[in-house]
Enzyme design. Structure first.
Site, PDB file in Angstrom:
ATOM      1  N   SER A  48      11.249  -8.034  36.852  1.00  0.00           N
ATOM      2  CA  SER A  48      10.327  -7.537  35.740  1.00  0.00           C
ATOM      3  C   SER A  48      10.756  -7.563  34.203  1.00  0.00           C
ATOM      4  O   SER A  48      12.057  -7.155  34.091  1.00  0.00           O
ATOM      5  CB  SER A  48       9.934  -5.919  35.808  1.00  0.00           C
ATOM      6  OG  SER A  48       9.222  -5.266  34.884  1.00  0.00           O
TER       7      SER A  48
ATOM      8  N   LYS B 292      -1.156  -0.959  42.138  1.00  0.00           N
ATOM      9  CA  LYS B 292      -2.377  -0.444  40.789  1.00  0.00           C
ATOM     10  C   LYS B 292      -3.315   0.552  41.481  1.00  0.00           C
ATOM     11  O   LYS B 292      -3.695   1.340  40.922  1.00  0.00           O
ATOM     12  CB  LYS B 292      -2.764  -1.644  40.179  1.00  0.00           C
ATOM     13  CG  LYS B 292      -1.465  -2.101  39.252  1.00  0.00           C
ATOM     14  CD  LYS B 292      -2.060  -3.346  38.688  1.00  0.00           C
ATOM     15  CE  LYS B 292      -0.981  -4.102  37.819  1.00  0.00           C
ATOM     16  NZ  LYS B 292      -1.545  -5.211  37.078  1.00  0.00           N
TER      17      LYS B 292
ATOM     18  N   GLU C  19     -11.854   5.080  30.544  1.00  0.00           N
ATOM     19  CA  GLU C  19     -13.068   4.546  31.008  1.00  0.00           C
ATOM     20  C   GLU C  19     -12.773   2.974  31.569  1.00  0.00           C
ATOM     21  O   GLU C  19     -13.133   2.587  32.624  1.00  0.00           O
ATOM     22  CB  GLU C  19     -14.040   4.282  29.758  1.00  0.00           C
ATOM     23  CG  GLU C  19     -15.173   3.398  30.297  1.00  0.00           C
ATOM     24  CD  GLU C  19     -16.225   3.081  29.267  1.00  0.00           C
ATOM     25  OE1 GLU C  19     -15.870   2.857  28.297  1.00  0.00           O
ATOM     26  OE2 GLU C  19     -17.487   2.913  29.125  1.00  0.00           O
TER      27      GLU C  19
END
Ligand code: ATR
Length: 272
Positions: free
Chosen positions: A15, A66, A78
């Site tokens: 990462s 996720k 949203e």
């Protein structure tokens, strides 16, 4: 004690997020630390709870957690609700706010960094997994003339289309269904480039494209980008800009400051 943040994934050693956030923090004079945490495949929730108990302020979440992060969040932005996936968590009192900055990162990279408007363009999005799902709503918000989802398994593309149909003009099918058609922007959201593979695309799909964008990145251009270049696409781009831009959106959610992404994109490119 420094405000503490981390990225959680499996694998995680590759990462670039700790480097990116360290650069943002230095640039904006923020006192914070940002580390990488490897979660066992069945241990994501425990890692998150432990990090929070120790005073952690926020997390980035990467593959394959996720959707688990989405379920763990107590409220959602949203864009995370619509993506059904969370890549950024902010701990607030007793709440866990889940956000998804991936699509905003892609859109910012295309519009701001590459200088290409999305409005009025016909877009071909390849792939129908989590990576594709996360970018559909932010792309549609920029009002392309049409967003077409093409996938090796066309049923998955059709399911995605059905869930986003109300947000814009869409179509879907397998790769060959769109042979001979013109697209302005072609985005590879399949995981093919991870395995040095290439989706079986119609020949000449790239010839009239302004931009070919691979959400993956590697030292050499991916096979997808090489083919696009060979067929005469005006511009090619890999996913480094998106990676840095999604990080900048997370940083903004946590710290309320927008970092300057350009020098950080240059720095990460030099390290790949
Ligand atoms: P991610 O979260 O990265 O999107 P995923 O949910 O496993 O991962 O989805 C992977 C996507 O890449 C799918 O759209 C997959 O196509 P299928 O739905 O037909 O499996 C696509 N993909 C992976 N390897 C591919 C290849 N060699 N050619 C074409 N599509 C490929």
């Amino acid at each position: 004690m420094l405000d503490s943040y981390a990225v959680v994934g499996n694998p995680i050693s590759h990462s670039k997020s700790p480097l990116i956030h360290a650069a943002f923090a230095q640039q904006t004079n923020q006192s914070m630390q940002y580390t990488a945490l490897l979660a066992p495949m069945d241990g994501f929730q425990a890692i998150v709870e432990n990090f929070r108990r120790e005073g952690g302020r926020g997390l980035n979440i990467t593959v394959p957690f996720k959707m688990e992060a989405y379920r763990l969040s107590t409220h959602l932005t949203e864009r995370a609700e619509i993506a059904q996936a969370v890549n950024t968590i902010k701990f607030e009192d007793n709440e866990i706010l889940g956000d998804n900055t991936d699509g905003a990162g892609l859109v910012r990279d295309i519009i701001e960094n590459l200088g290409i408007a999305i409005e009025g363009k016909r877009i071909l999005l390849l792939g129908a997994g989590g990576a594709a799902r996360g970018v559909i709503f932010p792309l549609l918000q920029k009002k392309p003339s049409q967003l077409v989802i093409a996938n090796r398994t066309p049923q998955k593309a059709q399911t995605l289309q059905e869930s986003f149909n109300s947000h814009g003009n869409m179509d879907s099918g397998n790769f060959m269904r769109f042979a001979g058609e013109k697209f302005d922007i072609i985005i590879n959201a399949t995981s093919a480039s991870l395995y040095d593979e290439l989706p079986s695309l119609p020949s000449d799909i790239f010839t009239q494209a302004i931009l070919a964008y691979d959400m993956m990145y590697s030292r050499e251009p991916t096979r997808f980008l090489k083919l696009a270049q060979h067929q005469g696409t005006q511009q090619i781009a890999d996913g480094i800009g998106m990676l840095v831009e999604q990080a900048a959106e997370s940083f903004y959610l946590w710290r309320g400051i927008k970092p300057n992404t350009k020098p950080v994109i240059t720095m990460i490119k030099s390290l790949i």
